[in-house]
Write an enzyme that holds these catalytic residues in place. Structure first.
Site, mmCIF file in Angstrom:
data_model
loop_
_atom_site.group_PDB
_atom_site.id
_atom_site.type_symbol
_atom_site.label_atom_id
_atom_site.label_comp_id
_atom_site.label_asym_id
_atom_site.label_seq_id
_atom_site.Cartn_x
_atom_site.Cartn_y
_atom_site.Cartn_z
ATOM 1 C CG ASP A 34 0.228 51.971 27.982
ATOM 2 O OD1 ASP A 34 0.949 52.378 28.959
ATOM 3 O OD2 ASP A 34 0.419 52.850 26.779
ATOM 4 C CD GLU A 194 0.525 58.373 32.470
ATOM 5 O OE1 GLU A 194 0.067 59.561 32.105
ATOM 6 O OE2 GLU A 194 1.320 57.533 31.887
#
Length: 583
Positions: A34, A194
């Site tokens: 991420d 997301e």
């Protein structure tokens, strides 16, 4: 495991320009995911990723975040842990997921998703006066946040926006405190899942996001950071991540655009991810070209290697020390402490030690300012010396140095840069910049071989699901086949060679992540345990003291379900065993 260095990528003594790359993943000493990438005022690339544990079996054990920086996208510095769930009084442990960071008015704001004491997803913010932390939590979550994956975008006018969401996108326009706001806006986007990210190019706002589990990264555009947004399509295919939901960031660094993301190349396990970087390109109409993942990653980005390094000179006059030429100041006036100066002497010199060998592209020299500056600085030699102080490149300049004079070195590998006058005079320098990049870590070539693939073997097992999943499948060198047990949690898998071999390592490539502990055994009149392991990583070879035998067994001692193994690899040293070949 014995390793040798390969010099096929770059010849270290070559004076020719070379095209060098690092490798994806770019961070390999720990699992990171991420990545949120930013370029701050120091000119470095900073990435703020989440952190998967080495033994992670889910995403529920993520508690501590690190931050990394690089000046050339090749050499990365781990600045250590900057946030942990123990530092967040209102949060539960285990779900410190994808973060982001923003900068405004001298303060760095670190946004992170975590679950509160009631197990609800929230977004918190911590602050620091340094991009590397330490960060101090604000003490409470941002009101109205109810999901994950914060992304903070600060527009050219200084206005900040915070985006987040799982299954649905939300955003707020942040007040000056970078935490409070006047209300949450919900936005419906095609296939939003997301990981939102906002960047701006040529007046166009690009909102990109993950479209689902093991699905592509897609993007929309708008003339405003608040929309409306027009769907534009895929910018990265799903298979790039190799089994994990992707999460990315896009950033411009020294004139080029890059995309950071993660894959599972180091683990082959979806909850043990690794950060990667590749170039991002645009079409003439402003749309984004689909990103192609590479194993090589990106080429080094040149930067000033000499800045604030250790400099020396043949002598010092007027307290004008050698460090003035590497302080980032090019003003060149002798009365403002920005110029070096030696005594008037024969062949006066100045040099800077870069600390290690680098690839040198260009050298820029700023002469001092003054009526006699040009006369003093005419006729000089620039040299590049390696770590052994052997000259590997030099160029004699007959014209006086200008502001600046740029000399192309063209890829020489060196550590020390030396400037030396011809004749007798004092040497004064305003600034010297050495533009270059780190030498990428050379690929390591192992002399080890998987002997189970090289030699004829006979395989057996305590149980087999069916003939399609026989024990022999675990030794055929094909990751597309596998052995599967019938469901027992402690099965064994054996391999017998037609002659004795000396084995010193094992790799277990699972189809599902099920094994929690195991033993490797050799048969010498009875089964003897030679290695005990836990949850095996599919990309790691586990070494043990060399053992000779013809029959070896993998005994699973704990598993969450019936193990199924793509390959059981046993390693020998081909360098010391003439019966096997590297070919």
């Amino acid at each position: 495991m014995k390793l040798i260095k390969s010099c096929s990528t770059i010849m270290l003594l070559s004076l020719l320009a070379v095209q060098c790359f690092a490798a994806n993943p770019i961070i390999t000493h720990m699992f990171t995911a991420d990545p949120s990438a930013h370029v701050w005022e120091d000119g470095k690339m900073w990435i703020y990723p989440s952190h998967d544990q080495d033994d992670a079996t889910s995403y529920g054990s993520m508690n501590g975040h690190h931050v990394f920086s690089s000046e050339d996208l090749i050499t990365w510095t781990d600045h250590g842990q900057i946030m942990h769930t123990d530092d967040i009084s209102w949060a539960r442990s285990g779900h410190l997921w994808a973060p982001d960071c923003a900068y405004k008015d001298g303060t760095y704001y670190y946004y992170y998703p975590v679950r509160d004491k009631q197990n609800k997803n929230r977004i918190g913010v911590a602050t620091s006066d340094s991009p590397a932390g330490p960060f101090t939590d604000s003490g409470s979550y941002i009101e109205g946040t109810d999901e994950i994956d914060p992304a903070c975008f600060v527009d050219d006018d200084g206005q900040a926006y915070l985006y987040w969401g799982g299954h649905h996108l939300r955003f707020v326009t942040l007040n000056d405190d970078m935490k409070s706001h006047s209300g949450v806006t919900h936005v419906e986007l095609p296939n939003f899942y997301e990981g939102p990210w906002m960047h701006k190019r040529n007046g166009v706002y690009y909102l990109s996001y993950a479209s689902g589990v093991q699905k592509p990264i897609v993007y929309c555009t708008s003339s405003s950071p608040t929309g409306p947004f027009t769907y534009r399509g895929v910018l990265m295919d799903a298979e790039v991540t190799g089994g994990a939901t992707n999460h990315h960031s896009i950033v411009k660094f020294k004139g080029k655009w890059y995309i950071f993301y993660h894959n599972i190349a180091l683990s082959d396990i979806s909850c043990r991810r690794s950060v990667c970087v590749d170039r991002l390109h645009y079409n003439d109409d402003g749309t984004i070209k689909k990103v192609v993942q590479t194993k090589e990653s990106v080429a080094p980005v040149p930067y000033n290697l000499a800045l604030n390094k250790a400099a020396t000179q043949s002598s010092t006059a007027q307290d004008a020390g050698p460090g003035r030429a590497i302080d980032g100041e090019t003003r060149g006036k002798k009365d403002d402490a920005s110029v070096t100066c030696t005594n008037r002497e024969a062949n006066a010199w100045w040099q800077v030690d870069l600390g290690s060998d680098y690839i040198i592209g260009d050298i820029k020299i700023w002469n001092a300012i003054g009526a006699d500056a040009a006369a003093k600085f005419g006729g000089y030699t620039i040299s590049v010396l390696d770590s052994n102080q052997v000259e590997v490149w030099s160029s004699h300049q007959t014209a006086p140095a200008e502001r600046p004079t740029t000399v192309a070195v063209g890829g020489a590998i060196g550590r020390t840069i030396k400037v030396q006058l011809a004749g007798e005079n004092a040497l004064s320098l305003a600034e010297v910049e050495v533009i270059g990049s780190s030498i990428p870590i050379l690929p390591e070539i192992s002399t080890d071989l998987n002997i189970a693939e090289k030699k004829s073997v006979t395989a057996s097992a305590s149980s087999t699901h069916s003939s399609s999943y026989s024990a022999q499948k675990a030794f055929d060198g094909n990751l597309g086949t596998r052995w599967a047990s019938t469901g027992e949690s402690t099965p064994w898998l054996e391999v017998e060679f037609d002659s004795t071999v000396t084995v010193h390592g094992v790799k277990i490539v699972e189809y599902h992540d099920r094994i929690r502990s195991y033993k490797v055994q050799v048969y010498n009149e009875s089964w003897e345990t030679i290695f005990v392991g836990g949850n095996p990583s599919s990309n790691k070879t586990y070494d043990f003291p060399a053992v000779t035998g013809s029959k070896f067994r993998l005994q699973v001692t704990e598993a969450t379900d019936g193990p199924t193994i793509k390959e059981l690899e046993l390693y020998v040293d081909a360098e010391s065993d003439p019966s096997v070949s590297l070919d």
